[in-house]
Design a protein around this motif. Structure first.
Motif, PDB file in Angstrom:
ATOM      1  N   UNK A   8       0.821  -1.211   0.000  1.00 14.14           N
ATOM      2  CA  UNK A   8       0.000   0.000   0.000  1.00 14.14           C
ATOM      3  C   UNK A   8       0.853   1.258   0.000  1.00 14.14           C
ATOM      4  N   UNK A   9       2.032   1.173   0.640  1.00  9.83           N
ATOM      5  CA  UNK A   9       2.935   2.324   0.672  1.00  9.83           C
ATOM      6  C   UNK A   9       3.697   2.461  -0.641  1.00  9.83           C
ATOM      7  N   UNK A  10       4.150   1.330  -1.180  1.00 12.18           N
ATOM      8  CA  UNK A  10       5.009   1.365  -2.367  1.00 12.18           C
ATOM      9  C   UNK A  10       4.238   1.549  -3.658  1.00 12.18           C
ATOM     10  N   UNK A  11       3.002   1.038  -3.740  1.00  9.19           N
ATOM     11  CA  UNK A  11       2.270   1.057  -5.000  1.00  9.19           C
ATOM     12  C   UNK A  11       2.049   2.461  -5.571  1.00  9.19           C
ATOM     13  N   UNK A  12       1.633   3.445  -4.770  1.00 12.03           N
ATOM     14  CA  UNK A  12       1.467   4.796  -5.343  1.00 12.03           C
ATOM     15  C   UNK A  12       2.758   5.351  -5.924  1.00 12.03           C
ATOM     16  N   UNK A  13       3.879   5.089  -5.256  1.00 13.92           N
ATOM     17  CA  UNK A  13       5.164   5.575  -5.752  1.00 13.92           C
ATOM     18  C   UNK A  13       5.535   4.883  -7.060  1.00 13.92           C
ATOM     19  N   UNK A  34       3.233   6.180  -9.870  1.00 14.12           N
ATOM     20  CA  UNK A  34       3.624   7.533 -10.272  1.00 14.12           C
ATOM     21  C   UNK A  34       4.873   7.490 -11.141  1.00 14.12           C
ATOM     22  N   UNK A  35       5.833   6.655 -10.754  1.00 13.55           N
ATOM     23  CA  UNK A  35       7.057   6.515 -11.546  1.00 13.55           C
ATOM     24  C   UNK A  35       6.755   5.941 -12.922  1.00 13.55           C
ATOM     25  N   UNK A  36       5.938   4.910 -12.974  1.00 16.91           N
ATOM     26  CA  UNK A  36       5.600   4.284 -14.246  1.00 16.91           C
ATOM     27  C   UNK A  36       4.846   5.244 -15.163  1.00 16.91           C
ATOM     28  N   UNK A  37       3.822   5.901 -14.610  1.00 18.66           N
ATOM     29  CA  UNK A  37       3.048   6.838 -15.423  1.00 18.66           C
ATOM     30  C   UNK A  37       3.887   8.047 -15.817  1.00 18.66           C
ATOM     31  N   UNK A  38       4.836   8.406 -14.960  1.00 16.04           N
ATOM     32  CA  UNK A  38       5.743   9.501 -15.295  1.00 16.04           C
ATOM     33  C   UNK A  38       6.589   9.173 -16.511  1.00 16.04           C
ATOM     34  N   UNK A  39       7.071   7.928 -16.581  1.00 16.35           N
ATOM     35  CA  UNK A  39       7.831   7.506 -17.755  1.00 16.35           C
ATOM     36  C   UNK A  39       6.975   7.603 -19.017  1.00 16.35           C
ATOM     37  N   UNK A  40       5.721   7.186 -18.908  1.00 14.53           N
ATOM     38  CA  UNK A  40       4.819   7.241 -20.060  1.00 14.53           C
ATOM     39  C   UNK A  40       4.600   8.687 -20.497  1.00 14.53           C
ATOM     40  N   UNK A  41       4.302   9.561 -19.549  1.00 11.75           N
ATOM     41  CA  UNK A  41       4.011  10.952 -19.887  1.00 11.75           C
ATOM     42  C   UNK A  41       5.236  11.687 -20.429  1.00 11.75           C
ATOM     43  N   UNK A  76      -1.436  11.606 -17.450  1.00 14.22           N
ATOM     44  CA  UNK A  76      -1.546  11.148 -16.070  1.00 14.22           C
ATOM     45  C   UNK A  76      -1.029  12.167 -15.056  1.00 14.22           C
ATOM     46  N   UNK A  77       0.153  12.716 -15.310  1.00 17.10           N
ATOM     47  CA  UNK A  77       0.773  13.605 -14.328  1.00 17.10           C
ATOM     48  C   UNK A  77       0.051  14.939 -14.215  1.00 17.10           C
ATOM     49  N   UNK A  78      -0.743  15.288 -15.217  1.00 14.93           N
ATOM     50  CA  UNK A  78      -1.511  16.522 -15.116  1.00 14.93           C
ATOM     51  C   UNK A  78      -2.461  16.479 -13.938  1.00 14.93           C
ATOM     52  N   UNK A  79      -3.152  15.344 -13.772  1.00  8.57           N
ATOM     53  CA  UNK A  79      -4.083  15.206 -12.657  1.00  8.57           C
ATOM     54  C   UNK A  79      -3.388  14.943 -11.339  1.00  8.57           C
ATOM     55  N   UNK A  80      -2.282  14.175 -11.387  1.00 10.33           N
ATOM     56  CA  UNK A  80      -1.596  13.804 -10.148  1.00 10.33           C
ATOM     57  C   UNK A  80      -0.738  14.936  -9.580  1.00 10.33           C
ATOM     58  N   UNK A  81       0.024  15.593 -10.470  1.00 14.49           N
ATOM     59  CA  UNK A  81       0.988  16.586  -9.999  1.00 14.49           C
ATOM     60  C   UNK A  81       0.775  17.974 -10.595  1.00 14.49           C
ATOM     61  N   UNK A  82      -0.278  18.163 -11.357  1.00 12.96           N
ATOM     62  CA  UNK A  82      -0.572  19.483 -11.899  1.00 12.96           C
ATOM     63  C   UNK A  82       0.376  19.925 -12.991  1.00 12.96           C
ATOM     64  N   UNK A  83       0.826  19.007 -13.848  1.00 12.29           N
ATOM     65  CA  UNK A  83       1.782  19.338 -14.893  1.00 12.29           C
ATOM     66  C   UNK A  83       1.131  19.938 -16.133  1.00 12.29           C
ATOM     67  N   UNK A  84      -0.159  20.192 -16.116  1.00 13.37           N
ATOM     68  CA  UNK A  84      -0.846  20.699 -17.304  1.00 13.37           C
ATOM     69  C   UNK A  84      -0.355  22.076 -17.733  1.00 13.37           C
ATOM     70  N   UNK A  85       0.254  22.819 -16.824  1.00 10.47           N
ATOM     71  CA  UNK A  85       0.618  24.201 -17.113  1.00 10.47           C
ATOM     72  C   UNK A  85       2.048  24.365 -17.612  1.00 10.47           C
TER      73      UNK A  85
END
Length: 210
Positions: free
Chosen positions: A21-26, A29-36, A181-190
């Motif tokens: 549960x602790x590691x999965x979000x990280x 995020x790393x996997x989707x970050x690579x995709x984005x 993905x990262x737009x919603x998670x970390x606000x990278x849309x801008x």
């Protein structure tokens, strides 16, 4: 005898679930970050190709700035006929508003006149049935992000039959990176893509390609 309190602290059942549960979000995020970021790199390459194509189309088609063809074709000072046109003699910058309507500013553009050939701007942006335009290479590009400049940089000569020889710079400005993905998670849309440009030397002015 081990007390109930000590049993609780040494109990191992369920530890894997907690760790997951602790590691999965990280990890996600790393996997989707690579995709984005891979997609962002694709957009960067697409924008680079778009400005190259835009510059090539601008180089061989009718100028957007309608006042440009008349520049340098006449010279009242006959002693200058055939002399090199100095850098800075003319400069036109053509852009479009949010509705896609083109306009140019520059040396001989009169106030209140758009001084722009809309069909020529659309041709560079959209291309034609036989020629790909900037939008074909970067589908997220909008017209208001395209900037096309025609400037004198010391090329050509006064009264040249083929018209002026401008240096043409096609740019993409204020274009945002698209993140799935990262737009919603970390606000990278801008995040805005750094300005992309391509510069070429104009050829003889002619009618727009079909």
């Amino acid at each position: 005898m081990v007390t109930e309190g000590r049993k609780f602290w040494f109990e191992q059942s369920g530890a894997t679930m907690v760790e997951m549960a602790i590691a999965m979000p990280l990890l996600l995020t790393l996997l989707l970050g690579f995709v984005d970021f891979g997609y962002a790199f694709y957009q960067w390459n697409a924008a680079s190709k778009a400005v190259q194509i835009g510059a090539r189309l601008a180089q061989v088609s009718t100028p957007i700035a309608t006042a440009l063809p008349a520049e340098t074709t006449t010279q009242t000072n006959t002693t200058l006929v055939g002399a090199t046109v100095p850098a800075g003699t003319y400069d036109y910058v053509c852009t479009a508003n949010s509705a896609g309507a083109a306009s140019c500013t520059g040396t001989s553009c009169q106030s209140g006149n758009t001084c722009a050939d809309q069909a020529s701007f659309d041709f560079i942006y959209d291309g034609s049935s036989s020629r790909a335009g900037m939008h074909d290479f970067l589908p997220t590009l909008v017209k208001s992000e395209v900037r096309i400049e025609y400037s004198a940089s010391g090329l050509g000569y006064w009264t040249r039959p083929g018209g002026p020889v401008p240096t043409i710079t096609v740019s993409i400005v204020n274009h945002p990176f698209q993140f799935f993905f990262l737009g919603g998670l970390l606000g990278f849309n801008n995040i805005t893509m750094p300005s992309m440009l391509s510069t070429v030397t104009g050829e003889d002015l002619k009618s727009t390609w079909p």
